[in-house]
Design an enzyme around this catalytic site. Structure first.
Site, PDB file in Angstrom:
ATOM      1  N   GLU A  43       0.839  -1.192   0.000  1.00 60.00           N
ATOM      2  CA  GLU A  43       0.000   0.000   0.000  1.00 60.00           C
ATOM      3  C   GLU A  43       0.881   1.251   0.000  1.00 60.00           C
ATOM      4  OE1 GLU A  43      -3.809   1.607   2.611  1.00 60.00           O
ATOM      5  OE2 GLU A  43      -2.265   0.427   3.609  1.00 60.00           O
ATOM      6  N   LYS A 116      -9.927   1.132  -2.328  1.00 61.17           N
ATOM      7  CA  LYS A 116     -10.107   0.599  -0.978  1.00 61.17           C
ATOM      8  C   LYS A 116     -11.514   0.873  -0.437  1.00 61.17           C
ATOM      9  CE  LYS A 116      -7.769   0.920   3.550  1.00 61.17           C
ATOM     10  NZ  LYS A 116      -6.693   1.651   4.265  1.00 61.17           N
ATOM     11  N   CYS A 157      -5.080  -3.469   2.822  1.00 66.25           N
ATOM     12  CA  CYS A 157      -4.797  -3.188   4.226  1.00 66.25           C
ATOM     13  C   CYS A 157      -5.969  -3.423   5.175  1.00 66.25           C
ATOM     14  CB  CYS A 157      -4.244  -1.773   4.369  1.00 66.25           C
ATOM     15  SG  CYS A 157      -3.355  -1.494   5.927  1.00 66.25           S
TER      16      CYS A 157
END
Length: 274
Positions: A43, A116, A157
């Protein structure tokens, strides 16, 4: 072809984008020299800074310097590149950006883009307060793509704490799920490997999780980039440094394990009420 070499780039990204991109290019070259056929990154691969830095360094995807580098390297070496994530510019938005993964095929073509979904917003009474949604706009799409080796899924993440996403990716046919991360040291030491292994075991799939390593301006990232197989075994793990890790992936192994552990087939969604 079901077997291939996956390379994870464990980066120590800082707040000089030019230096970061130079280093990414060098590590892609190193991974290609090690016969990697698919390369992935963590990331925020191209920039980690404070203040307005992430916004000011946001790019168009494709078309910006970072994804142009990925495209050029993918085409040069005839390999797949998963670009971790970077901040993506949002037209007309002067406050927020997307946190976006991009994937390029061996012809240098963008074949998948994932923004995300889950953002880290926390408010602890008399304690920590952090609101990622102040600067990041969440995506709304669950994304899989077809590679030369089979179907794969995308996450980033904090998504790892939301197992619904990974189950949907598996039900849509993903045999391997990427989870690039910027986990901090505090949570990473206790939760990182456990969560990655759990997602692999419960979905009988490979989890490929490249992470940021090292101290940043305001926190320390955990690193320990790992690959977990469908049985939950850690088959590759990075040391505590910036490096390239290469591991063999066998996508047929997923089919074999899913035949022995038919968790996806034994589901009873009609009873799952809340």
């Amino acid at each position: 072809m079901s077997t291939f070499n996956m390379a994870l780039l464990q980066l120590d990204t800082q707040d000089d984008k030019r230096v970061n991109l130079k280093r990414i290019g060098e590590l892609i070259d190193e991974a290609a020299a090690k016969r990697a056929q698919f390369i992935c990154m963590p990331e925020m691969a191209n920039y980690i800074g404070v203040g307005n830095g992430p916004y000011e360094n946001a790019e168009d995807i494709p078309g910006g310097p970072t994804t142009s580098l990925y495209s050029e390297k993918a085409k040069k070496y005839g390999i797949w590149i998963h670009g971790g994530s970077i901040t993506e510019r949002i037209s007309g938005d002067k406050k927020r950006v997307y946190n976006t993964t991009s994937v390029f095929n061996p012809r240098g073509e963008l074949v998948a883009k994932y923004r995300k979904l889950h953002l880290y917003d926390i408010e602890v009474k008399n304690g920590v307060s952090f609101k990622e949604s102040d600067s990041i706009k969440p995506g709304n799409d669950i994304v899989t793509f077809d590679s030369d080796y089979g179907r794969m899924g995308l996450a980033i993440c904090y998504d790892i704490r939301f197992p619904e996403l990974y189950r949907i990716l598996a039900l849509r046919g993903a045999k391997l799920i990427f989870n690039p991360a910027e986990f901090n040291l505090y949570t990473g030491k206790d939760h990182w490997e456990t969560l990655i292994r759990a997602r692999a075991i419960e979905n009988v799939c490979y989890m490929v999780a490249p992470g940021q390593f090292g101290p940043k301006k305001t926190f320390h990232t955990y690193g320990r980039s790992i690959v977990v197989d469908p049985w939950g075994n850690v088959i590759a793990k990075a040391s505590d440094r910036e490096m390239v890790v290469v591991v063999e992936i066998d996508m047929d192994y997923v089919d074999n394990m899913r035949a022995q552990l038919p968790c996806l087939l034994n589901r009873r969604p009609e009873t799952y009420k809340w």
